[in-house]
Design an enzyme around this catalytic site. Structure first.
Site, PDB file in Angstrom:
ATOM      1  N   ILE A 139      31.827  39.476  30.288  1.00 22.03           N
ATOM      2  CA  ILE A 139      32.397  38.173  30.594  1.00 22.03           C
ATOM      3  C   ILE A 139      31.769  37.114  29.696  1.00 22.03           C
ATOM      4  O   ILE A 139      30.537  36.993  29.599  1.00 22.03           O
ATOM      5  CB  ILE A 139      32.163  37.806  32.088  1.00 22.03           C
ATOM      6  CG1 ILE A 139      32.676  38.928  33.001  1.00 22.03           C
ATOM      7  CG2 ILE A 139      32.823  36.470  32.402  1.00 22.03           C
ATOM      8  CD1 ILE A 139      34.113  39.344  32.778  1.00 22.03           C
ATOM      9  N   LYS A 140      32.636  36.352  29.051  1.00 21.58           N
ATOM     10  CA  LYS A 140      32.199  35.277  28.154  1.00 21.58           C
ATOM     11  C   LYS A 140      32.483  33.950  28.861  1.00 21.58           C
ATOM     12  O   LYS A 140      33.614  33.691  29.283  1.00 21.58           O
ATOM     13  CB  LYS A 140      32.948  35.371  26.826  1.00 21.58           C
ATOM     14  CG  LYS A 140      32.500  34.393  25.788  1.00 21.58           C
ATOM     15  CD  LYS A 140      32.935  34.700  24.370  1.00 21.58           C
ATOM     16  CE  LYS A 140      34.370  35.014  24.146  1.00 21.58           C
ATOM     17  NZ  LYS A 140      34.758  35.044  22.720  1.00 21.58           N
ATOM     18  N   VAL A 141      31.446  33.113  28.961  1.00 19.97           N
ATOM     19  CA  VAL A 141      31.576  31.804  29.600  1.00 19.97           C
ATOM     20  C   VAL A 141      31.346  30.731  28.530  1.00 19.97           C
ATOM     21  O   VAL A 141      30.264  30.657  27.958  1.00 19.97           O
ATOM     22  CB  VAL A 141      30.552  31.640  30.748  1.00 19.97           C
ATOM     23  CG1 VAL A 141      30.671  30.257  31.381  1.00 19.97           C
ATOM     24  CG2 VAL A 141      30.725  32.742  31.786  1.00 19.97           C
TER      25      VAL A 141
ATOM     26  N   THR B 255      37.264  38.757  22.280  1.00 20.94           N
ATOM     27  CA  THR B 255      38.541  38.070  22.468  1.00 20.94           C
ATOM     28  C   THR B 255      38.262  36.670  23.004  1.00 20.94           C
ATOM     29  O   THR B 255      37.144  36.352  23.373  1.00 20.94           O
ATOM     30  CB  THR B 255      39.466  38.812  23.462  1.00 20.94           C
ATOM     31  OG1 THR B 255      38.925  38.703  24.780  1.00 20.94           O
ATOM     32  CG2 THR B 255      39.644  40.271  23.087  1.00 20.94           C
TER      33      THR B 255
END
Length: 91
Positions: free
Chosen positions: A86-88, A27
């Site tokens: 977690i996407k950074v 997402t």
């Protein structure tokens, strides 16, 4: 090979998950905002539902650009479910 769907649309995820081939979901804030608009649900509720629909990883992207905010958002997102990744963004 692993198959991921790039959406936050709960109906799409449910459909693809029913095929038995879905390994995870990616997402981003834009996709999540479309589902918020469509359903009226809060972001955390949508992510929690997605995580319950698939066993594999579900990415949730932070929006902060400062290290302190990134860490804070990441910790909050990680509390939603064990399969949250977690996407950074690197910008």
């Amino acid at each position: 090979m692993k198959i991921f769907i790039d959406t936050a649309n709960l109906d799409e995820i449910k459909e693809i998950a029913s095929w038995g081939i879905l390994d995870g979901v990616t997402t981003n804030p834009t996709l999540l905002s479309k589902e918020i608009e469509r359903t009226g649900k809060k972001p955390d509720a949508i992510l929690k539902k997605i995580c319950s629909m698939v066993e594999g990883p579900v990415t949730a992207e932070v929006t902060s650009k400062e290290a302190k905010g990134i860490v804070s958002e990441g910790k909050k997102l990680k509390r939603i479910a064990d399969n949250i990744c977690i996407k950074v963004p690197m910008c």
